[in-house]
Motif scaffolding. Structure first.
Motif, PDB file in Angstrom:
ATOM      1  N   ARG A 150      11.764 -16.905  -0.568  1.00 26.90           N
ATOM      2  CA  ARG A 150      10.460 -16.779  -1.233  1.00 26.90           C
ATOM      3  C   ARG A 150       9.499 -17.892  -0.819  1.00 26.90           C
ATOM      4  NH1 ARG A 150      12.023 -16.626  -7.311  1.00 26.90           N
ATOM      5  NH2 ARG A 150      13.460 -18.104  -6.428  1.00 26.90           N
ATOM      6  N   ASP A 151      10.043 -18.965  -0.250  1.00 25.74           N
ATOM      7  CA  ASP A 151       9.186 -20.065   0.186  1.00 25.74           C
ATOM      8  C   ASP A 151       8.702 -19.896   1.615  1.00 25.74           C
ATOM      9  OD1 ASP A 151       9.116 -21.541  -2.125  1.00 25.74           O
ATOM     10  OD2 ASP A 151      11.054 -22.485  -1.716  1.00 25.74           O
ATOM     11  N   GLN A 152       9.084 -18.827   2.240  1.00 23.08           N
ATOM     12  CA  GLN A 152       8.647 -18.664   3.623  1.00 23.08           C
ATOM     13  C   GLN A 152       7.950 -17.315   3.797  1.00 23.08           C
ATOM     14  OE1 GLN A 152      12.658 -19.080   4.965  1.00 23.08           O
ATOM     15  NE2 GLN A 152      12.688 -17.031   5.811  1.00 23.08           N
ATOM     16  N   ALA A 153       7.218 -17.220   4.888  1.00 24.36           N
ATOM     17  CA  ALA A 153       6.491 -15.985   5.144  1.00 24.36           C
ATOM     18  C   ALA A 153       7.466 -14.925   5.661  1.00 24.36           C
ATOM     19  CB  ALA A 153       5.411 -16.240   6.182  1.00 24.36           C
ATOM     20  N   GLY A 154       7.055 -13.658   5.536  1.00 26.71           N
ATOM     21  CA  GLY A 154       7.876 -12.580   6.078  1.00 26.71           C
ATOM     22  C   GLY A 154       7.970 -12.695   7.588  1.00 26.71           C
ATOM     23  N   GLU A 155       9.052 -12.199   8.103  1.00 26.72           N
ATOM     24  CA  GLU A 155       9.315 -12.351   9.526  1.00 26.72           C
ATOM     25  C   GLU A 155       8.274 -11.641  10.385  1.00 26.72           C
ATOM     26  OE1 GLU A 155      13.241 -11.587  12.227  1.00 26.72           O
ATOM     27  OE2 GLU A 155      13.412 -11.552  10.050  1.00 26.72           O
ATOM     28  N   HIS A 156       7.563 -10.691   9.794  1.00 24.97           N
ATOM     29  CA  HIS A 156       6.693  -9.842  10.607  1.00 24.97           C
ATOM     30  C   HIS A 156       5.225 -10.222  10.531  1.00 24.97           C
ATOM     31  CE1 HIS A 156      10.192  -7.538  11.446  1.00 24.97           C
ATOM     32  NE2 HIS A 156      10.444  -7.463  10.145  1.00 24.97           N
ATOM     33  N   GLU A 157       4.966 -11.452  10.111  1.00 24.90           N
ATOM     34  CA  GLU A 157       3.552 -11.834  10.010  1.00 24.90           C
ATOM     35  C   GLU A 157       3.017 -12.239  11.372  1.00 24.90           C
ATOM     36  OE1 GLU A 157       2.685 -14.495   6.831  1.00 24.90           O
ATOM     37  OE2 GLU A 157       3.506 -13.141   5.342  1.00 24.90           O
ATOM     38  N   ILE A 158       3.058 -11.320  12.288  1.00 24.01           N
ATOM     39  CA  ILE A 158       2.535 -11.583  13.622  1.00 24.01           C
ATOM     40  C   ILE A 158       1.411 -10.605  13.907  1.00 24.01           C
ATOM     41  CG2 ILE A 158       4.649 -12.544  14.547  1.00 24.01           C
ATOM     42  CD1 ILE A 158       5.408  -9.926  15.613  1.00 24.01           C
ATOM     43  N   MET A 159       0.583 -10.980  14.866  1.00 28.71           N
ATOM     44  CA  MET A 159      -0.560 -10.134  15.157  1.00 28.71           C
ATOM     45  C   MET A 159      -0.128  -9.009  16.092  1.00 28.71           C
ATOM     46  SD  MET A 159      -4.286 -11.324  16.443  1.00 28.71           S
ATOM     47  CE  MET A 159      -4.949 -12.175  15.035  1.00 28.71           C
ATOM     48  N   LEU A 160      -0.570  -7.793  15.776  1.00 25.78           N
ATOM     49  CA  LEU A 160      -0.230  -6.638  16.602  1.00 25.78           C
ATOM     50  C   LEU A 160      -1.504  -6.090  17.215  1.00 25.78           C
ATOM     51  CD1 LEU A 160       2.052  -4.768  14.057  1.00 25.78           C
ATOM     52  CD2 LEU A 160       2.808  -6.112  16.028  1.00 25.78           C
ATOM     53  N   PRO A 161      -1.397  -5.466  18.376  1.00 28.79           N
ATOM     54  CA  PRO A 161      -2.564  -4.767  18.892  1.00 28.79           C
ATOM     55  C   PRO A 161      -3.009  -3.712  17.885  1.00 28.79           C
ATOM     56  CG  PRO A 161      -0.891  -4.929  20.578  1.00 28.79           C
ATOM     57  CD  PRO A 161      -0.283  -5.425  19.302  1.00 28.79           C
ATOM     58  N   GLU A 162      -4.304  -3.480  17.874  1.00 28.04           N
ATOM     59  CA  GLU A 162      -4.891  -2.590  16.865  1.00 28.04           C
ATOM     60  C   GLU A 162      -4.136  -1.259  16.749  1.00 28.04           C
ATOM     61  OE1 GLU A 162      -9.465  -2.173  15.645  1.00 28.04           O
ATOM     62  OE2 GLU A 162      -8.373  -3.977  16.181  1.00 28.04           O
ATOM     63  N   LYS A 163      -3.758  -0.730  17.907  1.00 25.77           N
ATOM     64  CA  LYS A 163      -3.132   0.591  17.895  1.00 25.77           C
ATOM     65  C   LYS A 163      -1.828   0.598  17.094  1.00 25.77           C
ATOM     66  CE  LYS A 163      -1.705   2.779  21.594  1.00 25.77           C
ATOM     67  NZ  LYS A 163      -1.579   2.801  23.061  1.00 25.77           N
ATOM     68  N   GLU A 164      -1.071  -0.463  17.284  1.00 31.98           N
ATOM     69  CA  GLU A 164       0.217  -0.531  16.575  1.00 31.98           C
ATOM     70  C   GLU A 164       0.007  -0.694  15.078  1.00 31.98           C
ATOM     71  OE1 GLU A 164       3.093  -3.269  18.300  1.00 31.98           O
ATOM     72  OE2 GLU A 164       2.197  -2.885  20.265  1.00 31.98           O
ATOM     73  N   LEU A 165      -1.055  -1.423  14.737  1.00 34.42           N
ATOM     74  CA  LEU A 165      -1.354  -1.596  13.321  1.00 34.42           C
ATOM     75  C   LEU A 165      -1.704  -0.254  12.689  1.00 34.42           C
ATOM     76  CD1 LEU A 165      -1.556  -3.995  11.334  1.00 34.42           C
ATOM     77  CD2 LEU A 165      -4.012  -3.912  11.677  1.00 34.42           C
ATOM     78  N   VAL A 166      -2.491   0.532  13.415  1.00 36.02           N
ATOM     79  CA  VAL A 166      -2.868   1.859  12.920  1.00 36.02           C
ATOM     80  C   VAL A 166      -1.616   2.694  12.683  1.00 36.02           C
ATOM     81  CG1 VAL A 166      -4.038   4.013  13.520  1.00 36.02           C
ATOM     82  CG2 VAL A 166      -5.138   1.819  13.992  1.00 36.02           C
ATOM     83  N   GLU A 167      -0.660   2.578  13.595  1.00 37.19           N
ATOM     84  CA  GLU A 167       0.588   3.338  13.426  1.00 37.19           C
ATOM     85  C   GLU A 167       1.342   2.921  12.169  1.00 37.19           C
ATOM     86  OE1 GLU A 167       3.025   3.195  16.972  1.00 37.19           O
ATOM     87  OE2 GLU A 167       1.324   4.019  18.096  1.00 37.19           O
ATOM     88  N   LEU A 168       1.332   1.605  11.922  1.00 34.19           N
ATOM     89  CA  LEU A 168       2.040   1.119  10.737  1.00 34.19           C
ATOM     90  C   LEU A 168       1.478   1.734   9.459  1.00 34.19           C
ATOM     91  CD1 LEU A 168       2.611  -2.716  11.206  1.00 34.19           C
ATOM     92  CD2 LEU A 168       4.334  -0.962  10.891  1.00 34.19           C
ATOM     93  N   TYR A 169       0.162   1.844   9.436  1.00 37.76           N
ATOM     94  CA  TYR A 169      -0.488   2.356   8.232  1.00 37.76           C
ATOM     95  C   TYR A 169      -0.784   3.855   8.338  1.00 37.76           C
ATOM     96  CZ  TYR A 169      -1.100  -2.308   6.278  1.00 37.76           C
ATOM     97  OH  TYR A 169      -0.878  -3.550   5.727  1.00 37.76           O
ATOM     98  N   LEU A 170       0.024   4.538   9.123  1.00 36.88           N
ATOM     99  CA  LEU A 170      -0.257   5.935   9.420  1.00 36.88           C
ATOM    100  C   LEU A 170      -0.371   6.779   8.156  1.00 36.88           C
ATOM    101  CD1 LEU A 170      -0.757   7.303  12.042  1.00 36.88           C
ATOM    102  CD2 LEU A 170       1.622   8.041  12.106  1.00 36.88           C
ATOM    103  N   ARG A 171       0.470   6.470   7.179  1.00 33.56           N
ATOM    104  CA  ARG A 171       0.455   7.300   5.975  1.00 33.56           C
ATOM    105  C   ARG A 171      -0.759   7.036   5.097  1.00 33.56           C
ATOM    106  NH1 ARG A 171       5.892   6.786   2.840  1.00 33.56           N
ATOM    107  NH2 ARG A 171       4.898   8.259   1.430  1.00 33.56           N
ATOM    108  N   PHE A 172      -1.308   5.848   5.227  1.00 34.85           N
ATOM    109  CA  PHE A 172      -2.451   5.505   4.378  1.00 34.85           C
ATOM    110  C   PHE A 172      -3.600   4.977   5.225  1.00 34.85           C
ATOM    111  CE2 PHE A 172       1.402   4.872   1.893  1.00 34.85           C
ATOM    112  CZ  PHE A 172       1.142   5.653   0.778  1.00 34.85           C
ATOM    113  N   PRO A 173      -4.213   5.806   6.030  1.00 41.95           N
ATOM    114  CA  PRO A 173      -5.283   5.323   6.912  1.00 41.95           C
ATOM    115  C   PRO A 173      -6.459   4.744   6.134  1.00 41.95           C
ATOM    116  CG  PRO A 173      -5.121   7.725   6.967  1.00 41.95           C
ATOM    117  CD  PRO A 173      -3.973   7.249   6.159  1.00 41.95           C
ATOM    118  N   GLU A 174      -6.561   5.158   4.890  1.00 47.30           N
ATOM    119  CA  GLU A 174      -7.685   4.691   4.097  1.00 47.30           C
ATOM    120  C   GLU A 174      -7.647   3.169   3.895  1.00 47.30           C
ATOM    121  OE1 GLU A 174      -7.987   7.110   0.693  1.00 47.30           O
ATOM    122  OE2 GLU A 174      -9.923   6.286   0.108  1.00 47.30           O
TER     123      GLU A 174
END
Lengths: 175, 995
Positions: free
Chosen positions: B194-218
């Motif tokens: 709980r004292d550390q950040a999640g392992e995935h707090e890295i920057m992704l290219p925009e396209k990959e980010l869009v894929e992550l939020y595919l279910r909730f594009p809003e």
């Protein structure tokens, strides 16, 4: 003879009687470690082993001690007194709590150990609030298997690697 | 879409440098991001600067915000809609930092800022239904599955995609975890997830980010909209300091003019046209740059200090200005010293000159307080600075995180190269140490910088409240300069304290009122000349160290101008490059040296063509090499380690060589000149700065020359100084003082003087409680002298242990009883077991007077008691030397024995360790001979190795006397520690005596 005894005359040989006072186990590592995850699983394995032995000998304990040795050979222990028990889950929980309280310095460990003392003969008293019939039966079943196939035949998953040989993982970032 | 980026200014959390984050953004094709460091606004100026400078490269716009965390848990993220919003956030954070109240779980209403709460907010009251219009809930990629089943989906317009950015990759994540473990003071493996950040707090290219939020594009749409609404506008480099000291620029100008003219009449002859025209020239420049308020603020501080009777020294490049001299900000006459105007202000430099104003360490905080009151805390802040993880401390911290025991860490730190590959842990430590090098670790306070801004300070930064009690800004010196906020340095030093105290002692002890500001007559004072020439400068500000004493001796320095030069060439860079030797040589043989180039001689006629002061770099670059003044200034700044960019510096360097070639200088001349310029790297003094120091040295010297005893007491009471307190007492004794151990009827908490007798203050008794030391003089002044031990114990609440200390140091010697008798009495009084006993006694009953058997007194007992309690003995240290061997010479005779072998017994004063070019340890040391005079020794590596120093005490030194520019030193070939007299165990003897 009664008269003799009444007059404190007894020629029968002196047979020393000692009862086992405690059971314990400890393990020194091949290299000092700070892998807390691993240390905890070792502790769990140790407690499991000891409590099984306890139950086999139909004994109960009321005192649990956790011991650690830092890499500079400073050895520290911490113990807790509890109502008589031989239950895995109580003692494991306690052992981990003690370990967390005990291991406060930022230094590697070279040894951990557990010791159960204040032993008495008896059977486990079912706790009115914590134990359900299911749990009791589970433990009884587990003990039967262990009794039949050896104590390492059935262990908690976390302690699986440990029972073989305490080998330490080299990856510092695990945990 | 990245609303939550961290840099390493999220102290002990973030891993990205500003450039690192930008490179990552470029890689991912991100064109706008929000910088939200944790409870911090340190990084944004650096970001804006880099953004502006490399606009084409990054094509990036940034929005600003703050991530609010309390005890490591995320509360919410604030994003500034515009500059006002930024100010609101800063105010909110500063309020909580300075009052110490915890951050609210639910924010107050912000007008120009957006708030994003996490998916699992800190308080139950934060539900989508209760959110204000500008408040949202951020959903991280990992929380999407849980979102699908939660009732939040009914409030889609209130949800934003929140993808925090903290590190670049797996290694970055590991660095982050190490930082967290260091912060939490725990082992890496014990670090709570709980004292550390999640392992995935890295920057992704925009396209990959869009894929992550595919279910909730809003969600992505919402956060994109939020980000476009946020913008921030700062014009870097424009003046943001307090614009007007009075109500308008015009009044400022008039006020400055009238003050300057008034000062001019005081400082100069009315008809001194040269000075007058220089003053007008300066005022013109000041006016055209709008620096009036800066000068007036400085003047106002001085006015306050004078009103409070605080001594001050103005220095820094501002000391090169006639205007500052007239306003009494500085005390050195720039005309007389021919100070270089372009160092003060040059037409290309946009920043005002620095004023460094020194105050006594006792007065400084009051001055700072005045500034905060005068300009209101809303507009004032101390300058911050970012302490970074550096070599040793970093290895140490990592060692602890990996759980190495302290002795092991010590060996690794002591010999990093040998231990680098010792095992996999040390390999890890060093691998990560290299990567974490110079990551900032925390915010601390700049030595003296104070910022006063036109807009409220919160427009630029949030503030913290360090224990010192003044709010400190989050950015550091270079950021402030980039932004256009210029600092005033309000520094503290100990020299001014001793001058002031000494003057006060002279007044009370001799009834003479001395004027320490009568500098003109000091310059002609033969006694001061004599003091400098003989190197008897112990205790005097800036000229007391052995190195300085030697330098003054070699220069046969006896005047102000040479002293000014000496205080500059003693700086490490100049001393090391051999220019110090060169200067001494030329100073002693002004007509017999080979000059580098006639132009150099012409430029620096006063210092024989040797570059001595910082402005000489500018002079040489401008006149010798034909660089423009702005290029020259870059060179000067580069030299003092204030690189803005290495590239820029390199360009100027190339230009320098090119110009020299064009001008037809031979290559070796150019090289030589460049070498001299280079030796200014690190820290060198501007001439005005040296001159200010020299004035203060002269004040010290004046006091020492005429009132040595009072002066020494002043020095002792201000502590610090180059030598241990023992040697200041020793010096006072050499000057004829009677040194008395603390006495309950004469001593105060600090050391005092009466006539020629100096009473050591109770503060020097290391184990005596401060409370008791302060209580004794108070009680004495109220109810008269103490009559006896018994009387003392009744009046002062004291324990047996504490009274024993006083008895053993002889504080009760006025009773005429021996220490042992007194100790008996004290033990009798306290009885068994009762350690403290204090009640106002109604009847003042005297204790029965027991007759004690005769107790014997051991030789040296007092000396050893003093050694134990004061850390030095009051008698001549040589009486404690066990043998009668004293060597065949004394310090005074060394000049006559040049080239000869001598042996001499010395009492160690100080050692300076240094390393030869090939890394071998050698020492320079100073000793005291049997007459109390000091002499200096050199210990070359073989001797240093064969006969190492073994602590405090006496040494027998054998070696050859060598002379360097007429100053004798002993080159030691052999050194042995000499034994002290044996200390008998008093307890054993005591028992024998009694039984």
């Amino acid at each position: 003879m009664l008269w003799n005894k009444a007059n404190a005359i007894d020629n029968s040989p002196v047979v020393p009687y000692t009862e086992q006072k405690s059971i314990s186990t400890e393990s020194t590592f091949s290299t000092d470690t700070i892998d807390v995850h691993r240390l905890r699983s070792i502790l769990i394995a140790m407690v499991e082993k000891l409590t099984f032995k306890l139950r086999k000998e139909k004994k109960l304990t009321s005192c649990i001690t956790v011991k650690i040795r830092y890499s500079n050979f400073d050895t520290e222990t911490k113990q807790a007194h509890i109502p008589y028990t031989s239950s895995d889950q109580t003692l494991i929980k306690l052992a981990l709590e003690l370990f967390d309280k005990l291991y406060t310095r930022r230094m590697r460990l070279r040894l951990v150990g557990v010791r159960l003392s204040n032993l008495v003969h008896g059977h486990y008293q079912i706790n009115l609030f914590d134990d359900t019939e299911e749990v009791i039966r589970l433990y009884q079943a587990m003990d039967r298997i262990k009794a039949r196939y050896g104590s390492s035949a059935l262990v908690r998953a976390i302690a699986m690697d440990v029972s073989r040989r305490v080998r330490m993982d080299m990856n510092m970032f695990r945990g | 879409m990245y609303l939550n980026c961290h840099t390493y200014f999220s102290f002990r959390y973030g891993t990205f440098s500003v450039e690192g984050l930008f490179d990552e953004a470029r890689r991912c094709g991100v064109h706008k991001l929000a910088l939200t460091d944790i409870n911090n606004t340190s990084g944004y100026i650096e970001m804006l600067r880099i953004c502006n400078q490399n606009r084409a490269e990054y094509n990036l716009e940034i929005a600003l915000g703050i991530e609010f965390r309390s005890e490591g848990r995320l509360l919410y993220i604030g994003l500034a809609e515009n500059n006002e919003g930024f100010e609101e956030l800063n105010r909110y954070l500063s309020h909580h930092n300075t009052t110490g109240k915890p951050l609210l779980k639910r924010v107050p209403e912000f007008v120009h800022a957006f708030i994003i709460y996490p998916f699992e907010p800190a308080s139950d009251t934060i539900t989508p239904a209760t959110l204000r219009e500008n408040e949202f809930i951020g959903i991280r990629p990992g929380e999407l599955t849980r979102l699908a089943t939660s009732n939040l989906t009914r409030y889609m317009h209130k949800l934003v995609a929140l993808a925090p950015v903290t590190f670049r990759n797996r290694t970055g994540f590991n660095i982050h975890r190490l930082l967290r473990a260091i912060d939490k003071n725990t082992l890496l493996s014990k670090l709570d997830p709980r004292d550390q950040a999640g392992e995935h707090e890295i920057m992704l290219p925009e396209k990959e980010l869009v894929e992550l939020y595919l279910r909730f594009p809003e969600l992505l749409k919402n956060s994109r909209r939020l980000l476009t609404q946020c913008s921030i506008r700062f014009e870097l480099g424009t003046d943001k300091n307090k614009a007007n000291f009075t109500d308008s620029k015009r009044n400022d100008r008039e006020l400055l003019m009238s003050l300057a003219m008034e000062g001019f009449d005081r400082r100069f002859d009315r008809y001194d046209h040269h000075a007058r025209s220089r003053l007008f020239k300066e005022l013109d420049v000041i006016s055209s740059r709008n620096f009036e308020s800066y000068f007036l603020i400085a003047h106002d501080i001085i006015r306050f200090a004078e009103h409070k009777n605080f001594a001050h020294v103005g220095r820094g490049s501002g000391a090169n200005s006639v205007a500052a001299y007239c306003l009494r900000i500085t005390d050195v006459d720039p005309i007389e010293l021919d100070l270089y105007f372009e160092r003060f202000l040059n037409p290309v430099r946009t920043s005002p000159p620095d004023f460094d104003i020194d105050f006594s360490w006792k007065d400084r905080d009051e001055v700072t307080k005045y500034i905060f009151e005068k300009h209101t805390p809303q507009h004032t802040a101390l300058l911050g600075t970012h302490s970074t993880f550096k070599d040793r401390s970093l290895v140490r911290e990592l060692g602890k995180v990996f759980g190495l025991p302290k002795p092991e860490i010590d060996t690794i730190v002591a010999r990093p190269d040998q231990n680098r590959n010792r095992d996999h842990i040390t390999r890890l430590i060093f691998r990560y140490a290299d990567r974490m090098y110079s990551i900032p670790s925390h915010l601390s306070i700049h030595a003296g910088g104070v910022l006063i801004t036109e807009k409220p300070i919160y427009a630029y930064t949030a503030t913290n409240l360090p224990p010192k009690g003044f709010p400190v800004a989050h950015f550091e010196m270079h950021n402030a300069e980039d932004m256009g906020i210029y600092k005033l340095d309000i520094l503290s030093q100990r020299g001014l304290g001793h001058i002031k105290d000494a003057a006060a002692f002279i007044k009370t002890n001799r009834g003479i009122k001395v004027d320490v500001n009568d500098f003109e007559s000091f310059k002609k004072d033969p006694k001061i000349r004599n003091l400098i020439r003989r190197g008897k400068t112990m205790g005097c500000f800036y000229v007391e160290s052995p190195a300085m004493r030697m330098l003054l001796g070699k220069l046969r320095c006896d005047n102000y101008i040479t002293l000014v030069a000496a205080s500059s060439i003693i700086r490490p860079g100049v001393a090391r490059s051999g220019m110090m030797r060169e200067y001494i040589h030329r100073h002693l043989n002004p007509d017999r040296y080979t000059s580098i180039h006639p132009k150099m001689d012409e430029l620096m006629a006063e210092t024989y063509g040797v570059m001595v002061y910082q402005e000489d770099v500018i002079k040489v670059a401008h006149h010798f090499a034909g660089l423009t003044l702005s290029e020259a200034d870059i060179l000067r700044r580069g030299m003092s380690g204030k690189y803005r960019s290495r590239k820029e510096f390199q360009q100027v360097k190339d230009q320098f060589f090119l110009n020299c070639k064009k001008r037809g200088y031979p290559q070796e001349v150019t090289d030589r000149v460049w070498f001299e310029i280079e030796s200014f790297s690190g820290y060198s003094f501007a001439k005005g700065h040296s001159a200010s120091y020299a004035v203060e040295s002269y004040q010290s010297l004046f006091l020492k020359a005429h009132y040595p005893l009072e002066f020494m007491v002043g020095v002792i009471n201000n502590f610090g100084g180059f030598y241990q307190t023992e040697f200041y007492f020793h010096e006072a004794r050499m000057d004829g003082a009677e040194i008395e151990a603390p006495c309950i009827n004469h001593s105060d908490h600090t050391t005092t003087i009466a006539g020629d007798t100096i009473y050591i203050g109770f503060i020097h008794l290391k184990s005596l409680e401060t409370r008791i030391g302060k209580c004794i003089p108070e009680e004495r002044s109220q109810n008269g002298d103490f009559k006896s031990l018994d009387n003392f114990i009744r009046r002062i609440p004291v324990s047996l242990e504490q009274i024993s200390i006083l008895i053993r140091i002889g504080a009760f010697r006025f009773t005429g009883k021996s220490k042992r008798e007194l100790l008996w009495e004290a033990h009798l009084y306290f009885g068994k077991g009762k350690n403290t006993k204090y009640a106002v006694d109604l009847f003042n009953l005297e204790l029965p007077d027991y007759r004690l058997p005769p107790l014997d007194h051991l030789p040296y007992e007092d000396a050893f008691d003093e050694l134990e309690l004061l850390q030095f003995s009051l008698c001549d240290p040589f009486t404690l030397l066990a043998t009668s061997e004293r060597g065949d010479t004394v310090a005074g005779e060394l000049t006559k024995k040049t080239g000869k072998k001598v042996s001499i017994t010395g009492y160690l004063v100080t050692i300076k360790n240094t390393y030869t070019k090939d890394g071998k340890l050698m020492h320079f040391a100073t000793f005291c001979d049997r007459n109390g005079d000091v002499f200096d020794t050199t210990h070359f590596p073989p001797v240093a190795k064969r006969n190492p120093f073994r602590g405090h005490g006496f040494y027998m030194l054998c070696g050859k006397v060598v002379e360097d520019f007429g100053y004798p030193m002993i080159e030691v070939d052999r050194m042995d520690k000499m034994p002290m007299v044996h200390k008998e165990k008093p307890n054993a003897r005591l028992r024998q005596g009694v039984v």
